[in-house]
Design a protein around this motif. Sequence first.
Motif, short mmCIF file in Angstrom:
data_model
loop_
_atom_site.label_atom_id
_atom_site.label_comp_id
_atom_site.label_asym_id
_atom_site.label_seq_id
_atom_site.Cartn_x
_atom_site.Cartn_y
_atom_site.Cartn_z
N UNK A 1 0.83 -1.20 0.00
CA UNK A 1 0.00 0.00 0.00
C UNK A 1 0.87 1.26 0.00
N UNK A 2 1.94 1.26 0.80
CA UNK A 2 2.80 2.45 0.86
C UNK A 2 3.50 2.68 -0.47
N UNK A 3 3.98 1.61 -1.10
CA UNK A 3 4.64 1.76 -2.41
C UNK A 3 3.64 2.30 -3.43
N UNK B 1 4.01 5.93 -5.26
CA UNK B 1 4.09 6.11 -6.71
C UNK B 1 2.98 7.04 -7.20
N UNK B 2 1.76 6.79 -6.73
CA UNK B 2 0.64 7.64 -7.15
C UNK B 2 0.86 9.09 -6.71
N UNK B 3 1.40 9.28 -5.49
CA UNK B 3 1.63 10.64 -4.99
C UNK B 3 2.68 11.36 -5.81
N UNK B 4 3.79 10.67 -6.14
CA UNK B 4 4.84 11.31 -6.95
C UNK B 4 4.31 11.68 -8.32
N UNK B 5 3.61 10.76 -8.98
CA UNK B 5 3.05 11.05 -10.30
C UNK B 5 2.03 12.19 -10.22
N UNK C 1 -2.12 6.76 4.62
CA UNK C 1 -1.28 5.85 5.41
C UNK C 1 -2.07 5.31 6.60
N UNK C 2 -2.84 6.20 7.24
CA UNK C 2 -3.66 5.75 8.36
C UNK C 2 -4.69 4.71 7.90
N UNK C 3 -5.35 5.00 6.77
CA UNK C 3 -6.33 4.05 6.25
C UNK C 3 -5.66 2.75 5.81
N UNK D 1 -6.48 -0.83 7.23
CA UNK D 1 -6.89 -1.87 6.31
C UNK D 1 -5.94 -3.06 6.37
N UNK D 2 -4.62 -2.78 6.49
CA UNK D 2 -3.65 -3.87 6.60
C UNK D 2 -3.87 -4.67 7.88
#
Length: 606
Positions: free
Chosen positions: A16-18, A22-26, A300-302, A306-307
Amino acid sequence: MNSIHNRLFILFMSGMLVLVGIVSVLYYQRTTQIIHNKISDLAQKNISQTVGLFDLLLQGYDSITKSLNSNYEMLRLIEERDSSTEQTVNIFNERQITNILGAIYYSRDDIVGIHVISSGGKNYNYARNFDSVIDANFSTTEWYQKLQDSSGEMVWLGLLQGSVINQFQKESMFVFGRKLFDLSDHRVIGVMLIETNPQPILAALSNVTISPNSKVYIVDQNDRLIATTAEDKQNIPSFAGIQRPEVNKIIVDDRTDQLIVAARAKMSDWTVVGLTPKGDINAEIVKTREYLYYVLVILIFLATALAGLVSRTIASPLKLLIREMKQVEMGNFKGSVNVNSFEEINSLVSSFNRMVYRMEELIERITLASMSEKNAELQALQSQVNPHFLYNTLDMIYWMLDEQENDRLGKVILSLSQMFRYSSDWQEASKTTLRQELEQMRHYMTIIESRLEGRVQTVVDVKPEWLEVIMPKMTLQPIIENAVKYGLEPLREQGVLRVWAEVHEGDLHIVVSDNGVGIEEGQLQGMQALLTEDFVAGEGLRSARAAQQLEEGSVRPRRGIGLTNVHRRIVLMFGESYGLRITSKREEGTTVTIVMPLPRKGDHLA
Protein backbone atom coordinates in the motif's frame (compact mmCIF):
# COMPACT_ATOMS: atom_id res chain seq x y z
CA MET A 1 8.38 -11.44 12.48
CA ASN A 2 7.62 -15.14 12.07
CA SER A 3 3.93 -14.80 12.82
CA ILE A 4 1.53 -14.81 9.91
CA HIS A 5 -0.27 -11.75 11.33
CA ASN A 6 2.88 -9.59 11.35
CA ARG A 7 4.09 -10.80 7.97
CA LEU A 8 0.73 -10.21 6.31
CA PHE A 9 0.53 -6.80 7.93
CA ILE A 10 4.02 -5.80 6.76
CA LEU A 11 3.46 -7.21 3.26
CA PHE A 12 0.11 -5.49 2.78
CA MET A 13 1.35 -2.27 4.38
CA SER A 14 4.47 -2.20 2.20
CA GLY A 15 2.43 -2.75 -0.94
CA MET A 16 0.00 0.00 0.00
CA LEU A 17 2.80 2.45 0.86
CA VAL A 18 4.64 1.76 -2.41
CA LEU A 19 1.41 2.21 -4.37
CA VAL A 20 0.51 5.40 -2.49
CA GLY A 21 4.07 6.71 -2.95
CA ILE A 22 4.09 6.11 -6.71
CA VAL A 23 0.64 7.64 -7.15
CA SER A 24 1.63 10.64 -4.99
CA VAL A 25 4.84 11.31 -6.95
CA LEU A 26 3.05 11.05 -10.30
CA TYR A 27 0.20 13.23 -9.02
CA TYR A 28 2.62 15.84 -7.67
CA GLN A 29 4.64 15.97 -10.91
CA ARG A 30 1.52 16.22 -13.02
CA THR A 31 -0.01 18.85 -10.76
CA THR A 32 3.20 20.89 -10.78
CA GLN A 33 3.33 20.75 -14.56
CA ILE A 34 -0.32 21.80 -14.83
CA ILE A 35 0.22 24.71 -12.42
CA HIS A 36 3.31 25.91 -14.32
CA ASN A 37 1.48 25.68 -17.64
CA LYS A 38 -1.51 27.43 -16.17
CA ILE A 39 0.58 30.27 -14.78
CA SER A 40 2.54 30.56 -18.03
CA ASP A 41 -0.68 30.75 -20.05
CA LEU A 42 -2.12 33.25 -17.59
CA ALA A 43 1.00 35.41 -17.83
CA GLN A 44 0.88 35.35 -21.64
CA LYS A 45 -2.79 36.30 -21.67
CA ASN A 46 -2.25 39.07 -19.16
CA ILE A 47 0.68 40.65 -20.99
CA SER A 48 -1.11 40.28 -24.32
CA GLN A 49 -4.15 42.10 -22.92
CA THR A 50 -1.89 44.69 -21.28
CA VAL A 51 0.00 45.42 -24.49
CA GLY A 52 -3.30 45.63 -26.33
CA LEU A 53 -4.67 48.04 -23.76
CA PHE A 54 -1.42 49.99 -23.81
CA ASP A 55 -1.61 50.30 -27.60
CA LEU A 56 -5.19 51.55 -27.31
CA LEU A 57 -4.06 54.28 -24.88
CA LEU A 58 -1.21 55.29 -27.14
CA GLN A 59 -3.52 55.35 -30.13
CA GLY A 60 -5.84 57.65 -28.19
CA TYR A 61 -2.96 59.92 -27.32
CA ASP A 62 -1.79 59.83 -30.93
CA SER A 63 -5.26 60.84 -32.05
CA ILE A 64 -5.16 63.87 -29.75
CA THR A 65 -1.91 65.08 -31.24
CA LYS A 66 -3.19 64.47 -34.74
CA SER A 67 -6.35 66.40 -34.03
CA LEU A 68 -4.29 69.36 -32.86
CA ASN A 69 -1.92 69.09 -35.78
CA SER A 70 -4.86 69.11 -38.19
CA ASN A 71 -6.67 72.01 -36.53
CA TYR A 72 -6.33 74.64 -39.30
CA GLU A 73 -7.68 77.43 -37.15
CA MET A 74 -5.19 76.85 -34.35
CA LEU A 75 -2.28 76.62 -36.80
CA ARG A 76 -3.38 79.84 -38.52
CA LEU A 77 -3.67 81.72 -35.24
CA ILE A 78 -0.22 80.53 -34.17
CA GLU A 79 1.38 81.72 -37.44
CA GLU A 80 -0.54 84.98 -37.36
CA ARG A 81 0.49 85.76 -33.83
CA ASP A 82 4.13 85.00 -34.59
CA SER A 83 4.07 87.46 -37.51
CA SER A 84 1.74 90.17 -36.06
CA THR A 85 2.93 93.10 -34.04
CA GLU A 86 -0.42 94.41 -32.91
CA GLN A 87 -0.90 93.81 -29.26
CA THR A 88 -4.66 93.60 -29.40
CA VAL A 89 -4.66 91.06 -32.15
CA ASN A 90 -2.04 88.99 -30.38
CA ILE A 91 -4.04 88.92 -27.17
CA PHE A 92 -7.15 87.88 -29.04
CA ASN A 93 -5.33 85.21 -30.97
CA GLU A 94 -3.68 83.85 -27.82
CA ARG A 95 -7.08 83.60 -26.20
CA GLN A 96 -8.46 81.74 -29.20
CA ILE A 97 -5.56 79.30 -29.19
CA THR A 98 -5.99 78.73 -25.45
CA ASN A 99 -9.68 78.03 -25.96
CA ILE A 100 -8.88 75.43 -28.62
CA LEU A 101 -6.38 73.78 -26.24
CA GLY A 102 -8.94 73.90 -23.45
CA ALA A 103 -11.46 72.09 -25.58
CA ILE A 104 -8.97 69.29 -26.15
CA TYR A 105 -8.01 69.34 -22.44
CA TYR A 106 -11.59 68.77 -21.30
CA SER A 107 -12.23 66.10 -23.89
CA ARG A 108 -10.29 63.56 -21.74
CA ASP A 109 -10.05 63.16 -17.97
CA ASP A 110 -6.46 61.93 -17.95
CA ILE A 111 -4.88 65.02 -19.61
CA VAL A 112 -2.96 67.15 -17.08
CA GLY A 113 -1.62 69.79 -19.42
CA ILE A 114 -1.30 70.77 -23.10
CA HIS A 115 1.61 72.97 -24.15
CA VAL A 116 2.32 74.45 -27.59
CA ILE A 117 5.62 76.21 -28.36
CA SER A 118 5.76 78.04 -31.65
CA SER A 119 8.84 78.43 -33.78
CA GLY A 120 8.82 82.06 -32.83
CA GLY A 121 9.20 81.18 -29.16
CA LYS A 122 5.58 81.83 -28.14
CA ASN A 123 4.13 79.49 -25.48
CA TYR A 124 0.50 78.44 -25.27
CA ASN A 125 -0.52 76.38 -22.24
CA TYR A 126 -3.65 74.89 -20.78
CA ALA A 127 -3.00 73.00 -17.53
CA ARG A 128 -3.88 72.85 -13.88
CA ASN A 129 -1.96 75.20 -11.60
CA PHE A 130 0.08 76.62 -14.45
CA ASP A 131 1.67 80.04 -13.90
CA SER A 132 4.48 80.49 -16.38
CA VAL A 133 7.31 78.74 -18.17
CA ILE A 134 10.02 78.66 -15.59
CA ASP A 135 12.86 77.25 -17.64
CA ALA A 136 13.81 79.87 -20.18
CA ASN A 137 16.40 77.54 -21.70
CA PHE A 138 13.91 74.88 -22.65
CA SER A 139 15.26 74.90 -26.18
CA THR A 140 18.40 73.17 -24.92
CA THR A 141 16.59 70.45 -22.95
CA GLU A 142 16.60 66.81 -23.99
CA TRP A 143 12.87 66.51 -24.52
CA TYR A 144 12.79 69.58 -26.79
CA GLN A 145 15.69 68.26 -28.84
CA LYS A 146 13.90 64.93 -29.31
CA LEU A 147 10.84 66.74 -30.66
CA GLN A 148 12.96 68.88 -32.95
CA ASP A 149 14.87 65.87 -34.22
CA SER A 150 11.73 63.97 -35.11
CA SER A 151 10.28 63.97 -38.60
CA GLY A 152 6.68 64.45 -37.51
CA GLU A 153 5.98 61.10 -35.87
CA MET A 154 4.80 60.73 -32.30
CA VAL A 155 7.59 61.12 -29.74
CA TRP A 156 6.92 59.17 -26.53
CA LEU A 157 8.91 60.78 -23.76
CA GLY A 158 7.66 58.30 -21.16
CA LEU A 159 6.84 58.46 -17.46
CA LEU A 160 8.55 61.50 -15.90
CA GLN A 161 8.69 62.75 -12.34
CA GLY A 162 7.05 66.18 -12.56
CA SER A 163 6.21 68.49 -15.47
CA VAL A 164 8.90 69.51 -17.96
CA ILE A 165 7.18 72.89 -18.34
CA ASN A 166 5.47 73.67 -15.06
CA GLN A 167 7.89 73.70 -12.14
CA PHE A 168 4.98 73.60 -9.69
CA GLN A 169 3.69 70.29 -11.02
CA LYS A 170 5.63 67.60 -9.07
CA GLU A 171 3.42 64.60 -9.66
CA SER A 172 4.47 61.84 -12.06
CA MET A 173 3.26 62.35 -15.62
CA PHE A 174 3.21 60.46 -18.86
CA VAL A 175 4.59 62.86 -21.50
CA PHE A 176 4.48 62.74 -25.30
CA GLY A 177 4.44 65.19 -28.20
CA ARG A 178 5.09 65.87 -31.89
CA LYS A 179 5.96 68.65 -34.31
CA LEU A 180 3.37 71.07 -35.72
CA PHE A 181 3.39 71.57 -39.49
CA ASP A 182 1.72 74.11 -41.73
CA LEU A 183 -0.87 72.15 -43.67
CA SER A 184 -0.28 74.04 -46.90
CA ASP A 185 3.49 74.07 -47.26
CA HIS A 186 4.52 71.58 -44.51
CA ARG A 187 6.62 74.18 -42.69
CA VAL A 188 7.42 73.51 -39.02
CA ILE A 189 5.53 76.07 -36.99
CA GLY A 190 6.24 74.63 -33.54
CA VAL A 191 5.91 71.65 -31.25
CA MET A 192 3.17 70.37 -28.98
CA LEU A 193 3.68 68.66 -25.62
CA ILE A 194 0.94 66.79 -23.78
CA GLU A 195 1.21 65.62 -20.15
CA THR A 196 -1.27 62.98 -18.91
CA ASN A 197 -2.09 61.21 -15.67
CA PRO A 198 0.08 58.02 -15.55
CA GLN A 199 -2.57 55.98 -13.72
CA PRO A 200 -4.20 54.53 -16.87
CA ILE A 201 -0.76 53.40 -18.04
CA LEU A 202 0.11 51.92 -14.61
CA ALA A 203 -3.34 50.32 -14.36
CA ALA A 204 -2.77 48.69 -17.70
CA LEU A 205 0.65 47.47 -16.55
CA SER A 206 -0.82 46.03 -13.34
CA ASN A 207 -2.74 43.51 -15.42
CA VAL A 208 0.57 41.75 -16.07
CA THR A 209 1.10 41.00 -12.37
CA ILE A 210 0.18 37.45 -11.35
CA SER A 211 1.31 37.74 -7.73
CA PRO A 212 1.68 40.51 -5.15
CA ASN A 213 5.44 40.61 -5.75
CA SER A 214 5.23 40.83 -9.53
CA LYS A 215 6.84 43.91 -11.12
CA VAL A 216 6.21 45.32 -14.59
CA TYR A 217 8.60 47.55 -16.52
CA ILE A 218 8.41 49.43 -19.82
CA VAL A 219 11.83 49.87 -21.44
CA ASP A 220 12.85 51.27 -24.76
CA GLN A 221 15.20 49.69 -27.23
CA ASN A 222 18.18 51.16 -25.37
CA ASP A 223 17.08 49.51 -22.10
CA ARG A 224 16.07 52.88 -20.68
CA LEU A 225 13.24 52.67 -18.19
CA ILE A 226 10.06 54.35 -19.38
CA ALA A 227 7.58 53.31 -16.69
CA THR A 228 7.25 50.71 -13.92
CA THR A 229 4.85 49.48 -11.25
CA ALA A 230 7.74 48.94 -8.81
CA GLU A 231 7.88 51.26 -5.83
CA ASP A 232 11.68 51.13 -5.75
CA LYS A 233 12.68 52.99 -8.91
CA GLN A 234 16.34 53.21 -7.96
CA ASN A 235 17.29 49.52 -7.98
CA ILE A 236 16.16 48.68 -11.47
CA PRO A 237 17.17 45.23 -12.78
CA SER A 238 19.22 44.92 -15.91
CA PHE A 239 17.31 44.19 -19.10
CA ALA A 240 20.36 43.64 -21.28
CA GLY A 241 19.97 39.86 -21.26
CA ILE A 242 16.26 39.86 -22.04
CA GLN A 243 15.40 39.01 -25.61
CA ARG A 244 13.32 41.61 -27.39
CA PRO A 245 10.14 40.11 -28.87
CA GLU A 246 8.76 41.00 -32.23
CA VAL A 247 5.39 42.69 -32.64
CA ASN A 248 2.50 40.37 -31.80
CA LYS A 249 4.98 37.92 -30.20
CA ILE A 250 5.31 37.02 -26.53
CA ILE A 251 8.43 35.66 -24.87
CA VAL A 252 8.20 33.51 -21.70
CA ASP A 253 11.45 32.65 -19.89
CA ASP A 254 11.49 30.57 -16.65
CA ARG A 255 15.15 29.54 -16.66
CA THR A 256 16.09 31.92 -13.87
CA ASP A 257 14.70 32.39 -10.37
CA GLN A 258 11.99 34.60 -11.90
CA LEU A 259 9.33 34.08 -14.51
CA ILE A 260 9.98 36.65 -17.28
CA VAL A 261 7.22 37.58 -19.69
CA ALA A 262 7.88 40.18 -22.44
CA ALA A 263 5.80 41.71 -25.26
CA ARG A 264 6.27 44.67 -27.62
CA ALA A 265 3.84 47.54 -28.20
CA LYS A 266 2.81 48.37 -31.76
CA MET A 267 2.65 52.13 -31.26
CA SER A 268 6.21 52.44 -29.99
CA ASP A 269 9.53 50.66 -29.76
CA TRP A 270 8.89 49.95 -26.11
CA THR A 271 8.88 46.50 -24.54
CA VAL A 272 6.63 45.54 -21.62
CA VAL A 273 8.49 43.17 -19.26
CA GLY A 274 6.86 41.33 -16.34
CA LEU A 275 9.00 39.77 -13.59
CA THR A 276 7.43 37.35 -11.09
CA PRO A 277 9.51 35.54 -8.41
CA LYS A 278 9.45 31.77 -8.66
CA GLY A 279 8.61 31.64 -4.95
CA ASP A 280 5.25 33.30 -5.63
CA ILE A 281 4.59 30.92 -8.49
CA ASN A 282 5.46 27.96 -6.28
CA ALA A 283 3.15 29.16 -3.52
CA GLU A 284 0.28 27.31 -5.13
CA ILE A 285 2.55 24.30 -5.58
CA VAL A 286 3.46 24.49 -1.89
CA LYS A 287 -0.22 24.52 -0.98
CA THR A 288 -0.76 21.56 -3.26
CA ARG A 289 2.15 19.77 -1.62
CA GLU A 290 0.78 20.48 1.86
CA TYR A 291 -2.60 19.18 0.79
CA LEU A 292 -0.88 16.12 -0.63
CA TYR A 293 0.87 15.58 2.71
CA TYR A 294 -2.48 15.59 4.52
CA VAL A 295 -3.88 13.16 1.97
CA LEU A 296 -0.80 10.94 2.38
CA VAL A 297 -1.19 10.88 6.17
CA ILE A 298 -4.85 9.95 5.83
CA LEU A 299 -4.05 7.29 3.24
CA ILE A 300 -1.28 5.85 5.41
CA PHE A 301 -3.66 5.75 8.36
CA LEU A 302 -6.33 4.05 6.25
CA ALA A 303 -3.74 1.67 4.78
CA THR A 304 -2.56 0.76 8.29
CA ALA A 305 -6.12 0.12 9.45
CA LEU A 306 -6.89 -1.87 6.31
CA ALA A 307 -3.65 -3.87 6.60
CA GLY A 308 -4.43 -4.65 10.24
CA LEU A 309 -7.98 -5.68 9.34
CA VAL A 310 -6.90 -7.96 6.49
CA SER A 311 -4.05 -9.56 8.45
CA ARG A 312 -6.30 -10.03 11.48
CA THR A 313 -9.06 -11.54 9.32
CA ILE A 314 -6.62 -14.16 8.07
CA ALA A 315 -4.53 -14.63 11.22
CA SER A 316 -7.26 -14.63 13.89
CA PRO A 317 -8.91 -17.91 12.75
CA LEU A 318 -5.48 -19.52 12.54
CA LYS A 319 -4.55 -18.29 16.04
CA LEU A 320 -7.84 -19.64 17.35
CA LEU A 321 -7.11 -22.95 15.65
CA ILE A 322 -3.59 -23.02 17.17
CA ARG A 323 -4.96 -22.34 20.67
CA GLU A 324 -7.46 -25.16 20.28
CA MET A 325 -4.67 -27.45 19.06
CA LYS A 326 -2.71 -26.66 22.23
CA GLN A 327 -5.79 -27.56 24.27
CA VAL A 328 -5.98 -30.86 22.42
CA GLU A 329 -2.26 -31.34 23.07
CA MET A 330 -2.93 -30.94 26.81
CA GLY A 331 -5.75 -33.50 26.62
CA ASN A 332 -8.83 -31.30 26.29
CA PHE A 333 -10.96 -32.70 23.47
CA LYS A 334 -14.18 -30.90 24.39
CA GLY A 335 -13.62 -27.68 22.48
CA SER A 336 -14.34 -26.81 18.88
CA VAL A 337 -13.41 -23.90 16.61
CA ASN A 338 -16.14 -21.76 15.05
CA VAL A 339 -14.95 -19.19 12.50
CA ASN A 340 -16.38 -17.44 9.48
CA SER A 341 -13.43 -16.62 7.27
CA PHE A 342 -12.09 -17.54 3.85
CA GLU A 343 -13.24 -20.80 2.29
CA GLU A 344 -9.83 -22.47 2.67
CA ILE A 345 -9.58 -21.58 6.37
CA ASN A 346 -13.17 -22.69 6.98
CA SER A 347 -12.36 -26.03 5.35
CA LEU A 348 -9.25 -26.41 7.53
CA VAL A 349 -11.22 -25.61 10.70
CA SER A 350 -13.98 -28.08 9.76
CA SER A 351 -11.41 -30.81 9.21
CA PHE A 352 -9.83 -30.03 12.59
CA ASN A 353 -13.21 -30.17 14.37
CA ARG A 354 -14.00 -33.55 12.76
CA MET A 355 -10.57 -34.86 13.72
CA VAL A 356 -10.97 -33.76 17.37
CA TYR A 357 -14.45 -35.26 17.53
CA ARG A 358 -13.19 -38.60 16.24
CA MET A 359 -10.22 -38.49 18.64
CA GLU A 360 -12.56 -37.76 21.55
CA GLU A 361 -14.82 -40.63 20.49
CA LEU A 362 -11.84 -42.97 20.20
CA ILE A 363 -10.44 -41.90 23.59
CA GLU A 364 -13.84 -42.42 25.20
CA ARG A 365 -13.96 -45.93 23.81
CA ILE A 366 -10.44 -46.63 25.05
CA THR A 367 -11.34 -45.18 28.46
CA LEU A 368 -14.42 -47.37 28.76
CA ALA A 369 -12.36 -50.41 27.78
CA SER A 370 -9.65 -49.47 30.28
CA MET A 371 -12.23 -48.98 33.06
CA SER A 372 -13.71 -52.36 32.34
CA GLU A 373 -10.23 -53.86 32.45
CA LYS A 374 -9.44 -52.12 35.74
CA ASN A 375 -12.71 -53.24 37.32
CA ALA A 376 -11.98 -56.79 36.26
CA GLU A 377 -8.49 -56.47 37.75
CA LEU A 378 -9.95 -55.03 40.97
CA GLN A 379 -12.30 -57.98 41.22
CA ALA A 380 -9.42 -60.37 40.63
CA LEU A 381 -7.26 -58.63 43.22
CA GLN A 382 -10.09 -58.53 45.71
CA SER A 383 -10.66 -62.23 45.35
CA GLN A 384 -7.14 -62.82 46.65
CA VAL A 385 -7.98 -61.29 50.02
CA ASN A 386 -10.91 -63.38 51.23
CA PRO A 387 -9.36 -66.89 51.24
CA HIS A 388 -6.65 -65.96 53.75
CA PHE A 389 -9.04 -64.36 56.14
CA LEU A 390 -11.59 -67.13 55.76
CA TYR A 391 -8.92 -69.71 56.52
CA ASN A 392 -7.79 -67.94 59.69
CA THR A 393 -11.34 -67.38 60.88
CA LEU A 394 -12.35 -70.99 60.37
CA ASP A 395 -9.24 -72.07 62.24
CA MET A 396 -10.18 -69.81 65.15
CA ILE A 397 -13.76 -71.08 65.19
CA TYR A 398 -12.44 -74.60 65.36
CA TRP A 399 -10.46 -73.91 68.56
CA MET A 400 -13.27 -71.93 70.14
CA LEU A 401 -15.72 -74.74 69.55
CA ASP A 402 -13.22 -77.09 71.06
CA GLU A 403 -13.11 -75.07 74.23
CA GLN A 404 -16.90 -74.55 74.14
CA GLU A 405 -16.83 -70.87 74.72
CA ASN A 406 -20.31 -70.21 73.37
CA ASP A 407 -20.63 -66.49 74.26
CA ARG A 408 -17.46 -65.54 72.60
CA LEU A 409 -18.40 -67.74 69.67
CA GLY A 410 -21.63 -65.82 69.18
CA LYS A 411 -19.73 -62.48 68.96
CA VAL A 412 -17.22 -63.92 66.56
CA ILE A 413 -19.88 -65.48 64.34
CA LEU A 414 -21.80 -62.15 64.31
CA SER A 415 -18.69 -60.17 63.33
CA LEU A 416 -17.84 -62.78 60.74
CA SER A 417 -21.33 -62.50 59.29
CA GLN A 418 -20.99 -58.71 59.01
CA MET A 419 -17.61 -59.04 57.36
CA PHE A 420 -18.86 -61.59 54.82
CA ARG A 421 -21.78 -59.33 54.01
CA TYR A 422 -19.47 -56.30 53.54
CA SER A 423 -16.89 -58.13 51.47
CA SER A 424 -19.46 -59.72 49.17
CA ASP A 425 -21.10 -56.40 48.18
CA TRP A 426 -19.24 -54.97 45.11
CA GLN A 427 -21.98 -52.94 43.49
CA GLU A 428 -20.18 -49.58 43.76
CA ALA A 429 -17.10 -50.56 41.71
CA SER A 430 -15.17 -51.53 44.86
CA LYS A 431 -15.56 -48.06 46.48
CA THR A 432 -16.51 -47.31 50.05
CA THR A 433 -16.00 -44.68 52.76
CA LEU A 434 -13.55 -44.49 55.61
CA ARG A 435 -16.47 -44.80 58.04
CA GLN A 436 -17.45 -48.18 56.58
CA GLU A 437 -13.83 -49.34 56.52
CA LEU A 438 -13.43 -48.46 60.21
CA GLU A 439 -16.67 -50.32 60.98
CA GLN A 440 -15.35 -53.35 59.11
CA MET A 441 -12.06 -53.00 61.05
CA ARG A 442 -13.97 -53.14 64.38
CA HIS A 443 -15.68 -56.39 63.35
CA TYR A 444 -12.32 -57.82 62.43
CA MET A 445 -10.73 -56.64 65.69
CA THR A 446 -13.59 -58.26 67.63
CA ILE A 447 -12.61 -61.57 66.13
CA ILE A 448 -8.89 -60.93 66.68
CA GLU A 449 -9.31 -59.81 70.28
CA SER A 450 -11.38 -62.91 70.99
CA ARG A 451 -8.72 -65.10 69.44
CA LEU A 452 -5.77 -63.43 71.18
CA GLU A 453 -7.57 -63.09 74.52
CA GLY A 454 -6.96 -59.37 75.10
CA ARG A 455 -3.34 -59.28 73.95
CA VAL A 456 -4.18 -56.61 71.38
CA GLN A 457 -5.58 -53.15 72.09
CA THR A 458 -7.04 -50.99 69.29
CA VAL A 459 -6.98 -47.14 69.39
CA VAL A 460 -8.85 -45.24 66.62
CA ASP A 461 -8.50 -41.44 66.39
CA VAL A 462 -10.10 -40.15 63.19
CA LYS A 463 -11.83 -36.79 63.04
CA PRO A 464 -15.47 -36.85 61.86
CA GLU A 465 -14.63 -34.61 58.86
CA TRP A 466 -12.68 -37.49 57.25
CA LEU A 467 -15.22 -40.28 57.83
CA GLU A 468 -16.93 -39.75 54.47
CA VAL A 469 -13.71 -39.91 52.46
CA ILE A 470 -14.03 -42.28 49.49
CA MET A 471 -11.48 -45.09 49.22
CA PRO A 472 -11.14 -48.61 47.77
CA LYS A 473 -13.08 -51.29 49.62
CA MET A 474 -11.08 -53.71 51.82
CA THR A 475 -8.20 -51.24 52.26
CA LEU A 476 -7.77 -51.29 56.04
CA GLN A 477 -8.49 -55.03 56.69
CA PRO A 478 -5.39 -56.42 54.85
CA ILE A 479 -3.16 -53.84 56.59
CA ILE A 480 -4.66 -54.63 60.00
CA GLU A 481 -4.35 -58.37 59.32
CA ASN A 482 -0.63 -58.05 58.46
CA ALA A 483 -0.03 -55.86 61.52
CA VAL A 484 -1.67 -58.38 63.86
CA LYS A 485 -0.25 -61.54 62.32
CA TYR A 486 3.34 -60.46 61.70
CA GLY A 487 3.76 -57.64 64.18
CA LEU A 488 1.63 -58.14 67.29
CA GLU A 489 1.10 -61.92 67.57
CA PRO A 490 4.84 -62.66 67.98
CA LEU A 491 4.98 -60.00 70.70
CA ARG A 492 5.07 -61.43 74.27
CA GLU A 493 3.47 -58.39 75.78
CA GLN A 494 0.27 -56.56 75.02
CA GLY A 495 0.28 -54.96 71.58
CA VAL A 496 -1.30 -51.66 70.60
CA LEU A 497 -2.73 -50.96 67.16
CA ARG A 498 -3.32 -47.28 66.40
CA VAL A 499 -5.29 -45.79 63.51
CA TRP A 500 -5.50 -42.02 62.81
CA ALA A 501 -5.88 -39.54 59.93
CA GLU A 502 -3.95 -36.35 59.21
CA VAL A 503 -3.26 -33.89 56.37
CA HIS A 504 0.31 -33.72 55.10
CA GLU A 505 1.53 -31.58 52.14
CA GLY A 506 -1.93 -31.32 50.63
CA ASP A 507 -2.71 -35.07 50.85
CA LEU A 508 -4.76 -37.12 53.33
CA HIS A 509 -2.70 -39.67 55.27
CA ILE A 510 -4.49 -42.57 57.03
CA VAL A 511 -1.89 -44.11 59.35
CA VAL A 512 -1.96 -47.66 60.77
CA SER A 513 0.78 -48.14 63.35
CA ASP A 514 1.68 -51.02 65.69
CA ASN A 515 4.30 -51.55 68.37
CA GLY A 516 5.12 -55.07 67.19
CA VAL A 517 8.36 -56.79 66.34
CA GLY A 518 8.91 -54.77 63.16
CA ILE A 519 10.38 -55.86 59.86
CA GLU A 520 13.95 -56.75 59.09
CA GLU A 521 15.82 -54.19 56.97
CA GLY A 522 16.31 -56.41 53.94
CA GLN A 523 12.74 -57.61 53.94
CA LEU A 524 11.49 -54.01 54.34
CA GLN A 525 13.52 -52.88 51.33
CA GLY A 526 12.14 -55.76 49.29
CA MET A 527 8.56 -54.79 50.18
CA GLN A 528 9.19 -51.13 49.32
CA ALA A 529 10.75 -52.15 46.01
CA LEU A 530 7.69 -54.27 45.18
CA LEU A 531 5.41 -51.33 45.85
CA THR A 532 7.47 -49.23 43.44
CA GLU A 533 7.39 -51.96 40.79
CA ASP A 534 3.64 -52.24 41.17
CA PHE A 535 3.23 -48.69 39.86
CA VAL A 536 3.96 -50.27 36.47
CA ALA A 537 2.32 -53.59 37.20
CA GLY A 538 -0.86 -51.79 38.19
CA GLU A 539 -1.15 -50.45 34.66
CA GLY A 540 -1.02 -53.90 33.06
CA LEU A 541 2.69 -53.58 32.12
CA ARG A 542 4.32 -55.92 34.66
CA SER A 543 7.81 -56.87 33.63
CA ALA A 544 9.03 -60.41 33.17
CA ARG A 545 11.37 -59.97 36.11
CA ALA A 546 8.50 -59.04 38.46
CA ALA A 547 6.49 -62.05 37.26
CA GLN A 548 9.44 -64.34 37.94
CA GLN A 549 9.80 -62.94 41.45
CA LEU A 550 6.11 -63.61 42.10
CA GLU A 551 6.52 -67.25 41.06
CA GLU A 552 9.76 -67.89 42.94
CA GLY A 553 8.85 -65.88 46.03
CA SER A 554 12.46 -64.74 46.20
CA VAL A 555 11.65 -61.15 47.13
CA ARG A 556 8.00 -60.89 48.02
CA PRO A 557 7.28 -62.57 51.37
CA ARG A 558 3.94 -63.95 52.33
CA ARG A 559 3.05 -60.84 54.30
CA GLY A 560 3.52 -58.57 51.26
CA ILE A 561 0.70 -60.02 49.16
CA GLY A 562 -2.12 -58.10 50.87
CA LEU A 563 -0.23 -54.81 51.07
CA THR A 564 0.75 -54.89 47.40
CA ASN A 565 -2.84 -55.72 46.54
CA VAL A 566 -4.13 -52.69 48.46
CA HIS A 567 -1.42 -50.46 47.01
CA ARG A 568 -2.31 -51.39 43.44
CA ARG A 569 -6.02 -50.75 44.01
CA ILE A 570 -5.30 -47.25 45.41
CA VAL A 571 -3.10 -46.49 42.42
CA LEU A 572 -5.81 -47.66 40.05
CA MET A 573 -8.39 -45.43 41.74
CA PHE A 574 -6.39 -42.25 42.42
CA GLY A 575 -3.23 -42.35 40.30
CA GLU A 576 0.44 -43.17 40.63
CA SER A 577 1.13 -40.36 43.11
CA TYR A 578 -0.85 -42.20 45.79
CA GLY A 579 -0.72 -45.60 47.53
CA LEU A 580 1.00 -47.16 50.54
CA ARG A 581 4.16 -46.01 52.33
CA ILE A 582 5.80 -48.51 54.75
CA THR A 583 8.30 -47.71 57.49
CA SER A 584 9.49 -50.04 60.23
CA LYS A 585 12.15 -50.52 62.88
CA ARG A 586 13.08 -53.82 64.37
CA GLU A 587 11.64 -54.36 67.88
CA GLU A 588 9.87 -50.95 67.70
CA GLY A 589 7.00 -51.52 65.30
CA THR A 590 5.71 -50.87 61.82
CA THR A 591 3.80 -47.96 60.32
CA VAL A 592 1.77 -48.21 57.10
CA THR A 593 0.54 -44.89 55.65
CA ILE A 594 -2.31 -44.77 53.16
CA VAL A 595 -1.78 -41.69 50.97
CA MET A 596 -4.90 -40.39 49.20
CA PRO A 597 -5.94 -37.05 47.70
CA LEU A 598 -7.90 -34.66 49.87
CA PRO A 599 -11.61 -34.88 49.04
CA ARG A 600 -12.97 -32.05 46.95
CA LYS A 601 -16.07 -30.19 47.93
CA GLY A 602 -19.13 -32.15 46.87
CA ASP A 603 -17.33 -35.50 46.55
CA HIS A 604 -19.45 -38.36 47.95
CA LEU A 605 -20.07 -42.01 47.39
CA ALA A 606 -22.66 -42.28 44.64
